[in-house]
Design an enzyme around this catalytic site. Sequence first.
Site, PDB file in Angstrom:
ATOM      1  CB  SER A   1      -8.192   3.822   2.542  1.00 15.68           C
ATOM      2  OG  SER A   1      -7.045   3.320   3.712  1.00 15.68           O
TER       3      SER A   1
ATOM      4  CB  SER B   1      -8.899   0.935   5.797  1.00 14.18           C
ATOM      5  OG  SER B   1      -9.131   1.826   5.292  1.00 14.18           O
TER       6      SER B   1
ATOM      7  CE  LYS C   1      -4.083   2.253   2.669  1.00 16.31           C
ATOM      8  NZ  LYS C   1      -4.882   1.843   4.131  1.00 16.31           N
TER       9      LYS C   1
HETATM   10  N1  GLN Z   1     -13.014   4.643   5.859  1.00 19.16           N
HETATM   11  C1  GLN Z   1     -12.826   5.259   7.387  1.00 19.16           C
HETATM   12  C2  GLN Z   1     -11.493   6.529   7.091  1.00 19.16           C
HETATM   13  O1  GLN Z   1     -11.940   7.193   6.145  1.00 19.16           O
HETATM   14  C3  GLN Z   1     -11.579   4.095   7.982  1.00 19.16           C
HETATM   15  C4  GLN Z   1     -10.180   4.622   6.323  1.00 19.16           C
HETATM   16  C5  GLN Z   1      -9.182   3.014   7.509  1.00 19.16           C
HETATM   17  O2  GLN Z   1      -9.905   2.936   8.170  1.00 19.16           O
HETATM   18  N2  GLN Z   1      -7.834   3.902   6.510  1.00 19.16           N
HETATM   19  O3  GLN Z   1     -11.351   7.242   8.028  1.00 19.16           O
END
Ligand code: GLN
Length: 475
Positions: free
Chosen positions: A153, A177, A78
């Site tokens: 994400s 995410s 990532k």
């Molecule tokens: N979707 C959540 C956010 O936007 C979690 C994102 C994540 O776990 N990095 O913060």
Amino acid sequence: MDIARFTVASALKALDAGEVSSRELTQGVIDAIDAKDAEIGAYLTFDRESALRQADEADAARAAGKRGALLGVPVAIKDLINVAGQPCTCASKILEGYVSPYDATVSARLRSAGAIFAGRVNMDEFAMGSSTENSAFKTTRNPHDTSRVPGGSSGGSAAAVAGGMAICALGTDTGGSIRQPASFCGIVGFKPTYGRVSRYGVTAFASSLDQVGPMTRDVTDAALLMNVLAGCDEHDGTTADVPVPDFAAALDGASLKGVRIGLPKEYFVDGTDPQVSSIVRSAIDRCAAAGAELVEVSLPHTEYAMAVYYIVAPAEASANLARFDGVRYGHRTGKPEDVYSLYAKSRAEGFGAEVKRRIILGTYVLSSGYYDAYYGRAQKVRTLIRRDFEDAFTKVDALLTPVAPTPAFKVGELQDPLSMYLNDLFTIPASLAGLPAISVPAGKTAEGLPVGVQFIGAPFADAKVLSCAKAFEAA
Ligand code: GLN
């Protein structure tokens, strides 16, 4: 060379038996990307020369009798995890052109295990989002239906694995995410206990929540990667000095027989997609048939988790992202009038809309006059949420819940930030409590969209969570 048929375990076995070389595996990844990634868009960059050179080195080391936990296995990374000499953009224009001068601890661990750094995968900018639509560079598509998102994400990681363009990948999870994209793409995604894996060199979103974890085809592979990733790190004071079990060995004889599985009633409510509900119900039935003892439990503060998260995470993000000021690294505006306009313009040009929204929210809840009303109270409620879980784990060994209220939605379908935030309803509470949690494939909808279930464990019961998931996978 069809990469899609390899797991980490089977790749290692084939490498050991001399049936395949690391070069062939790595070339297989490259060929799959050439064939499929124009449509999926999982990768941001892939340094072929470097990957093939690493693969040749791994093959030479193996020929010389060396072994390593991941020797010769390509891993997609990532794009917020630093790998020395590779780009690390966090899918943000503000870091376009940035090249990491050092390895994150997880990268150093992969390196010494002999893994091949095989490409940088797409994500929501700075890991803020649930669909990978917030990347400044491209939208990644779900390999099961390219009109849909892969989740986020870590959507690039999930799509690369599910699309047969990676054997395994690293993701990060702050509020879901790793788990939500794993569910959307039909793979395994494991978020370890907070403090299990070092965050050093992993670009921070919300430091009290972020964890790196494996995204793989099966639970065994997740355990194999955890064996490399986990451990105390002098560079990260939040890593815990606790013994690290052999996660893969702990899967031997994994069984649900007599395991007390808690079903938190707050997670089984109206609003969840009916097909998701019925897949989760049948997953529960399978656990019961495998000998698990089902126990209804209550986590009464669940309804506040979303509100707490959207105070705590933006607050921490606003502080963490202050370093992107146009001076130290990344994008710098063309013609600043003075130092203030250098900061303001560089940030205005470099950050996308969602990142700006989080920074504004975060600085607001931390500002004097509002700090006690928002941030201070959110921290107190966070403690209550953690205690709910502590109580539950006096009665059960693990919890089983949905991962997300819906299967993968369409690209462009969720325009309103709040409805996007709500997709993480079932993953955020475990993040706030720092608990280990995994998404395992549980079934598919009538349209063929994958749906996962989540197992959540007590702090540092990572091996227990993996073994429940393994037994479920087998069932
Ligand atoms: N979707 C959540 C956010 O936007 C979690 C994102 C994540 O776990 N990095 O913060």
